[in-house]
Design a protein around this motif. Sequence first.
Motif, PDB file in Angstrom:
ATOM      1  N   LEU A  46       0.833  -1.194   0.000  1.00 42.23           N
ATOM      2  CA  LEU A  46       0.000   0.000   0.000  1.00 42.23           C
ATOM      3  C   LEU A  46       0.874   1.251   0.000  1.00 42.23           C
ATOM      4  CD1 LEU A  46      -2.704   1.485   0.258  1.00 42.23           C
ATOM      5  CD2 LEU A  46      -2.581   1.087   2.727  1.00 42.23           C
ATOM      6  N   SER A  47       1.949   1.229   0.754  1.00 44.44           N
ATOM      7  CA  SER A  47       2.834   2.395   0.856  1.00 44.44           C
ATOM      8  C   SER A  47       3.482   2.762  -0.476  1.00 44.44           C
ATOM      9  CB  SER A  47       3.906   2.167   1.916  1.00 44.44           C
ATOM     10  OG  SER A  47       4.684   1.032   1.593  1.00 44.44           O
ATOM     11  N   SER A  48       3.495   1.840  -1.432  1.00 50.33           N
ATOM     12  CA  SER A  48       4.067   2.148  -2.744  1.00 50.33           C
ATOM     13  C   SER A  48       3.221   3.173  -3.502  1.00 50.33           C
ATOM     14  CB  SER A  48       4.225   0.876  -3.591  1.00 50.33           C
ATOM     15  OG  SER A  48       2.959   0.379  -4.001  1.00 50.33           O
ATOM     16  N   LEU A  49       2.006   3.431  -3.015  1.00 53.95           N
ATOM     17  CA  LEU A  49       1.109   4.388  -3.659  1.00 53.95           C
ATOM     18  C   LEU A  49       1.160   5.769  -3.013  1.00 53.95           C
ATOM     19  CD1 LEU A  49      -1.945   2.013  -4.120  1.00 53.95           C
ATOM     20  CD2 LEU A  49      -0.189   2.609  -5.797  1.00 53.95           C
ATOM     21  N   ARG A  50       2.055   5.938  -2.041  1.00 56.35           N
ATOM     22  CA  ARG A  50       2.179   7.252  -1.397  1.00 56.35           C
ATOM     23  C   ARG A  50       2.476   8.299  -2.461  1.00 56.35           C
ATOM     24  NH1 ARG A  50       3.956   6.485   4.335  1.00 56.35           N
ATOM     25  NH2 ARG A  50       2.144   5.388   5.129  1.00 56.35           N
ATOM     26  N   GLY A  51       1.935   9.468  -2.248  1.00 62.19           N
ATOM     27  CA  GLY A  51       2.099  10.544  -3.216  1.00 62.19           C
ATOM     28  C   GLY A  51       0.815  10.814  -3.976  1.00 62.19           C
ATOM     29  N   SER A  52      -0.148   9.890  -3.877  1.00 58.94           N
ATOM     30  CA  SER A  52      -1.456  10.132  -4.493  1.00 58.94           C
ATOM     31  C   SER A  52      -2.545   9.798  -3.479  1.00 58.94           C
ATOM     32  CB  SER A  52      -1.623   9.295  -5.767  1.00 58.94           C
ATOM     33  OG  SER A  52      -1.757   7.928  -5.462  1.00 58.94           O
ATOM     34  N   LEU A  53      -3.736  10.248  -3.779  1.00 55.91           N
ATOM     35  CA  LEU A  53      -4.892   9.904  -2.967  1.00 55.91           C
ATOM     36  C   LEU A  53      -5.192   8.428  -3.225  1.00 55.91           C
ATOM     37  CD1 LEU A  53      -7.120  11.162  -1.141  1.00 55.91           C
ATOM     38  CD2 LEU A  53      -8.457  11.474  -3.233  1.00 55.91           C
ATOM     39  N   VAL A  54      -5.454   7.665  -2.170  1.00 58.51           N
ATOM     40  CA  VAL A  54      -5.675   6.226  -2.317  1.00 58.51           C
ATOM     41  C   VAL A  54      -6.982   5.842  -1.629  1.00 58.51           C
ATOM     42  CG1 VAL A  54      -4.787   3.913  -1.812  1.00 58.51           C
ATOM     43  CG2 VAL A  54      -3.186   5.758  -2.317  1.00 58.51           C
ATOM     44  N   LEU A  55      -7.762   5.046  -2.329  1.00 55.84           N
ATOM     45  CA  LEU A  55      -8.945   4.438  -1.729  1.00 55.84           C
ATOM     46  C   LEU A  55      -8.633   2.967  -1.511  1.00 55.84           C
ATOM     47  CD1 LEU A  55     -11.925   4.735  -0.839  1.00 55.84           C
ATOM     48  CD2 LEU A  55     -12.531   3.879  -3.120  1.00 55.84           C
ATOM     49  N   VAL A  56      -8.554   2.550  -0.255  1.00 56.79           N
ATOM     50  CA  VAL A  56      -8.388   1.137   0.073  1.00 56.79           C
ATOM     51  C   VAL A  56      -9.791   0.565   0.184  1.00 56.79           C
ATOM     52  CG1 VAL A  56      -7.547  -0.539   1.764  1.00 56.79           C
ATOM     53  CG2 VAL A  56      -6.231   1.546   1.316  1.00 56.79           C
ATOM     54  N   ASP A  57     -10.084  -0.401  -0.677  1.00 53.33           N
ATOM     55  CA  ASP A  57     -11.433  -0.961  -0.765  1.00 53.33           C
ATOM     56  C   ASP A  57     -11.395  -2.444  -0.404  1.00 53.33           C
ATOM     57  OD1 ASP A  57     -14.216  -1.110  -1.499  1.00 53.33           O
ATOM     58  OD2 ASP A  57     -13.590  -2.039  -3.384  1.00 53.33           O
ATOM     59  N   PHE A  58     -11.938  -2.793   0.759  1.00 56.47           N
ATOM     60  CA  PHE A  58     -12.074  -4.200   1.159  1.00 56.47           C
ATOM     61  C   PHE A  58     -13.369  -4.717   0.537  1.00 56.47           C
ATOM     62  CE2 PHE A  58      -9.236  -2.569   4.407  1.00 56.47           C
ATOM     63  CZ  PHE A  58      -8.355  -3.609   4.597  1.00 56.47           C
TER      64      PHE A  58
END
Length: 163
Positions: A46-58
């Motif tokens: 998940l941390s590889s997406l830092r720098g953008s807004l992220v929606l974590v969807d379970f």
Amino acid sequence: MKKTLLIVAFLCCIITNSKAQVVGVDVGDIAPEIDLPNTKGEKIALSSLRGSLVLVDFWASWCGPCIKEQPLLLKLNNTYPEKLSIYGVSMDTKKPLWTAAIAKGKLPWINVSDLKYWQSPAVADYRLQSVPLNFLIDKNGIILAKNIHGKALEDKIKSVLAP
């Protein structure tokens, strides 16, 4: 003596009122790390997406409300392709069902699962009790919102990304 007591009381107030950044699942917390394999078996953090807004969807292939929300997620993904990343975490235990749901829904975003269902470390870290569940995370990994769906999710993303 009174001066010393006042100073001690003042310091206690400062210490108890200061909120250190902690890893957790409340708004304002740093989102816990997730590092699970995608459909090809490659781990994606998940941390590889830092720098953008992220929606974590379970979500899960067997979850009706999860599947019902996918058209909105597709719309958001297509509306903000450079500004929003979606990180789908499947609660499926059977890879064929999981991959079929991704194909059927034409889900272009990152989808990960360890196929352990409720034994996944992400379940404990995110205190998952049911799906769908999501977390909106800012570019620094801070949770902005959780468990928002439909128009509320769309409005929140639009407001965060507004210039």
